[in-house]
Motif scaffolding. Structure first.
Motif: not given
Length: 347
Positions: A126-154
């Motif tokens: 996602a770095r140095n990209v003019p427009g990456w995935l939308s909020r909807r795509e980030i939150l409703t797909t598996d693109v972020m899952k199982n990658r160890g990118l989580e800092i914390a959960w609220v």
């Protein structure tokens, strides 16, 4: 972020982010013109000034910083009156003072049945990209899952949404510890206001919309509320901030902790970062106080525009949200600089 420079340029101190408009005016004032000046806690303001003055640009500021460090608190008022002059800077736009704060959420470093909503680090793609995935795509797909990118959960997706708008905050952990997070980048998608969207739908009129009104509506309408949050394509990633204690204030634009009711965000085109600023806020709960310009903001534009830092947590957020008032502010400039900007002033 700001390194001290050897040479001092009078106008350069005011042009750190661009150029002032041609109709900008500078008027040197007297300290007797400042309403409430004798009653302020000048020692408190001097302490905040010391926090960032070493990072200011120019030999004149550096010399004053050295004096500030050697100054006793009992001589704080005399220090400002002896070495500075208040300068009223106008650019033709009316004065407007608002407030900001640091959100504080309940969370955990590990997911649980309660803490289910993650704060993500920015993925490399996602770095140095003019427009990456939308909020909807980030939150409703598996693109972020199982990658160890989580800092914390609220535990509250609505508070997480507003944490992204603020860009930084603190997480209260179950063991009583605190975790501070700061802005770590964005997906590059345009910001779409959900408040404006509620007005467009006829749910509220423009004067009714506030952060608390939006939060309450989303919680009362969980299905529609979740969809409303996805209306904003912009998505903010975070980073854990370890260089300062979570007990201190968040980092401002000068990469130092800001102080409640003494630090303000300004437009650095007109106000040098680190400069003392005398604020006279009108309206309910008038504020007459010596602040220090230690932060900036994308919505803070103009010579008479400032955002007052209220602190951390819900009470600070409520107070900050109520502030939207006129008034005036004067930048305390080194004497030589003040009269160079306004050579016809008599002070």
């Amino acid at each position: 972020m700001i390194a001290a420079l050897r040479a001092f340029c009078v106008l350069g101190a005011l042009m750190t982010a661009g150029s002032a408009s041609s109709d900008t005016t500078y008027t040197v004032m007297s300290f007797t013109d400042l309403e409430g000046w004798p009653r302020d806690d000048h020692a408190a303001a001097l302490s905040v000034f010391r926090n960032t003055c070493a990072d200011m640009e120019g030999q004149e500021w550096q010399a004053l910083c050295a004096v500030a460090y050697s100054q006793k608190d009992s001589g704080a008022r005399a220090f400002f009156e002896l070495f500075f002059r208040p300068v009223l800077i106008r650019d033709g736009s009316p004065a407007l003072f608002t407030g900001y704060f640091e959100p504080e959420l309940d969370g955990s470093r590990f997911p649980t049945s309660r803490f289910r909503y993650p704060l993500y680090r920015m993925p490399d793609e996602a770095r140095n990209v003019p427009g990456w995935l939308s909020r909807r795509e980030i939150l409703t797909t598996d693109v972020m899952k199982n990658r160890g990118l989580e800092i914390a959960w609220v535990d509250d997706p609505v508070e997480l949404f507003f944490l992204q708008i603020q860009g930084s905050g603190r997480i209260r952990l179950p063991d009583g510890g605190l975790l501070r997070v700061g802005y770590g980048g964005s997906n590059g998608q345009p910001y779409r206001s959900i408040g404006v969207e509620l007005v467009r739908r006829g749910v509220y009129s423009a004067h009714q919309v506030s952060a608390e009104v939006i939060k309450n509506w989303v919680r009362r309408n969980p299905v529609e509320g979740e969809e409303l949050l996805l209306h904003n394509d912009s998505y903010v990633f975070f980073r854990e901030i370890r260089k300062i204690s979570a007990q201190d204030g968040p980092l401002g634009a000068m990469n130092r902790s800001v102080t409640p009711m003494r630090s303000i965000a300004v437009d650095p085109v007109y106000t040098p970062l680190g400069a003392p600023v005398w604020l006279e806020k009108d309206g309910a709960g008038p504020i007459h106080r010596l602040m220090v310009a230690q932060d900036t903001g994308s919505a803070i534009k103009g010579a008479q525009r400032a955002d007052v830092f209220f602190g951390t947590g819900d009470a600070a957020g409520s107070a900050a949200g109520r502030l939207k008032d006129p008034g005036r502010m004067m930048v305390l400039m080194p004497i030589q600089t003040a009269y160079a900007l306004a050579p016809d002033s008599t002070g």
